[in-house]
Enzyme design. Structure first.
Site, short mmCIF file in Angstrom:
data_model
loop_
_atom_site.label_atom_id
_atom_site.label_comp_id
_atom_site.label_asym_id
_atom_site.label_seq_id
_atom_site.Cartn_x
_atom_site.Cartn_y
_atom_site.Cartn_z
N ASP A 195 0.88 -1.17 0.00
CA ASP A 195 0.00 0.00 0.00
C ASP A 195 0.92 1.22 0.00
OD1 ASP A 195 0.87 0.37 2.61
OD2 ASP A 195 -1.10 0.19 3.53
N HIS A 196 0.34 2.40 0.21
CA HIS A 196 1.14 3.63 0.18
C HIS A 196 2.24 3.61 1.25
CE1 HIS A 196 -2.35 3.94 2.75
NE2 HIS A 196 -1.69 4.81 3.50
N CYS B 83 3.55 -2.72 3.91
CA CYS B 83 2.61 -1.65 4.28
C CYS B 83 3.31 -0.80 5.32
CB CYS B 83 1.26 -2.21 4.74
SG CYS B 83 1.30 -3.20 6.24
N GLY B 84 2.57 -0.03 6.11
CA GLY B 84 3.22 0.84 7.07
C GLY B 84 3.99 0.07 8.12
N THR B 85 3.34 -0.97 8.64
CA THR B 85 3.98 -1.79 9.68
C THR B 85 4.27 -3.22 9.22
OG1 THR B 85 1.80 -2.49 10.43
CG2 THR B 85 2.77 -0.57 11.53
N GLY B 86 3.65 -3.65 8.15
CA GLY B 86 3.70 -5.06 7.72
C GLY B 86 2.59 -5.87 8.36
N ILE B 87 1.96 -5.30 9.39
CA ILE B 87 1.02 -6.09 10.19
C ILE B 87 -0.33 -6.27 9.49
CG2 ILE B 87 -0.24 -6.19 12.38
CD1 ILE B 87 2.13 -4.64 13.64
N GLY B 88 -0.90 -5.20 8.96
CA GLY B 88 -2.19 -5.32 8.27
C GLY B 88 -2.09 -6.29 7.10
N MET B 89 -1.01 -6.16 6.35
CA MET B 89 -0.79 -7.07 5.21
C MET B 89 -0.71 -8.52 5.70
SD MET B 89 -0.68 -5.77 2.18
CE MET B 89 -0.21 -4.39 1.11
N HIS C 277 12.14 -22.47 9.99
CA HIS C 277 11.27 -23.18 10.93
C HIS C 277 9.79 -23.16 10.56
CE1 HIS C 277 14.25 -23.12 14.58
NE2 HIS C 277 14.79 -23.60 13.46
N HIS D 196 10.23 -29.53 12.14
CA HIS D 196 9.49 -28.31 11.80
C HIS D 196 8.37 -28.60 10.79
CE1 HIS D 196 12.29 -26.11 14.17
NE2 HIS D 196 13.29 -26.64 13.50
C1 RB5 Z 1 -1.88 2.78 6.43
O1 RB5 Z 1 -1.93 4.01 7.05
C2 RB5 Z 1 -1.46 1.71 7.43
O2 RB5 Z 1 -2.50 1.48 8.32
C3 RB5 Z 1 -1.07 0.46 6.70
O3 RB5 Z 1 -0.03 0.74 5.83
C4 RB5 Z 1 -0.56 -0.68 7.57
O4 RB5 Z 1 0.45 -0.24 8.42
C5 RB5 Z 1 -1.57 -1.46 8.29
O5 RB5 Z 1 -1.26 -2.40 9.02
#
Ligand code: RB5
Length: 147
Positions: free
Chosen positions: A7-8, A64-70, A97, A132
């Site tokens: 994403d952005h 993404c911003g954190t990798g977490i949402g993805m 693993h 594993h």
């Molecule tokens: C976008 O602002 C942000 O929420 C997204 O890139 C990501 O970090 C979500 O987990």
């Protein structure tokens, strides 16, 4: 074939990884996004995850911003083991693993040089198998409602 998506928040990391793949003649498919304009990560995570789950692409990298949402989104697709990594050790271990098949990176967490380093480790580290494989098999059992 490596599936790429962002994403952005992960746009700069994806571009850096694309340059690395091109310089090393590693084929990839870019599922977007193609600009820095704000975009929802869900559809991009889904497209990359399905391409890996269906076997069109061998592995994926989502930024993404954190990798977490993805990672949360990609892990909803059957057969996907998506891992958020921020350092070399976790990146190596999630291949060795967990037989991870999608690497998730955060553009607001690591810089481009680190993203390229982690992508290189990820793409070049094999799964250890053995005990594993039993554990990864149990993850599949959970996914199938068998555990
Ligand atoms: C976008 O602002 C942000 O929420 C997204 O890139 C990501 O970090 C979500 O987990």
């Amino acid at each position: 074939m490596i599936a790429l998506g962002c994403d952005h928040g992960g746009f700069a990391l994806k571009n850096a990884i694309k340059t690395y793949l091109e310089e090393n003649s590693i084929p990839y498919r870019d599922f977007g996004t193609m600009t820095e304009e704000s975009v929802n990560y869900g559809p991009i995570a889904a497209a990359v995850a399905h391409s890996v789950a269906d076997g069109e692409c061998e592995k994926g990298i989502l930024c993404c911003g954190t990798g977490i949402g993805m990672s949360i989104a990609a892990n909803k697709v059957r057969g996907i083991r998506a891992s958020v990594c921020t350092n070399e050790f976790c990146t190596e271990m999630t291949r060795r693993h967990n037989d991870s098949n999608i690497l998730c990176l955060g553009g607001r967490v690591i810089d481009e040089a680190m993203a390229v380093k982690l992508a290189e480790i990820y793409l070049n580290t094999p799964f250890d198998g053995g005990r594993h494989a039993v554990r990864v098999g149990q993850i599949t059992q959970i996914e199938n409602g068998e555990m």
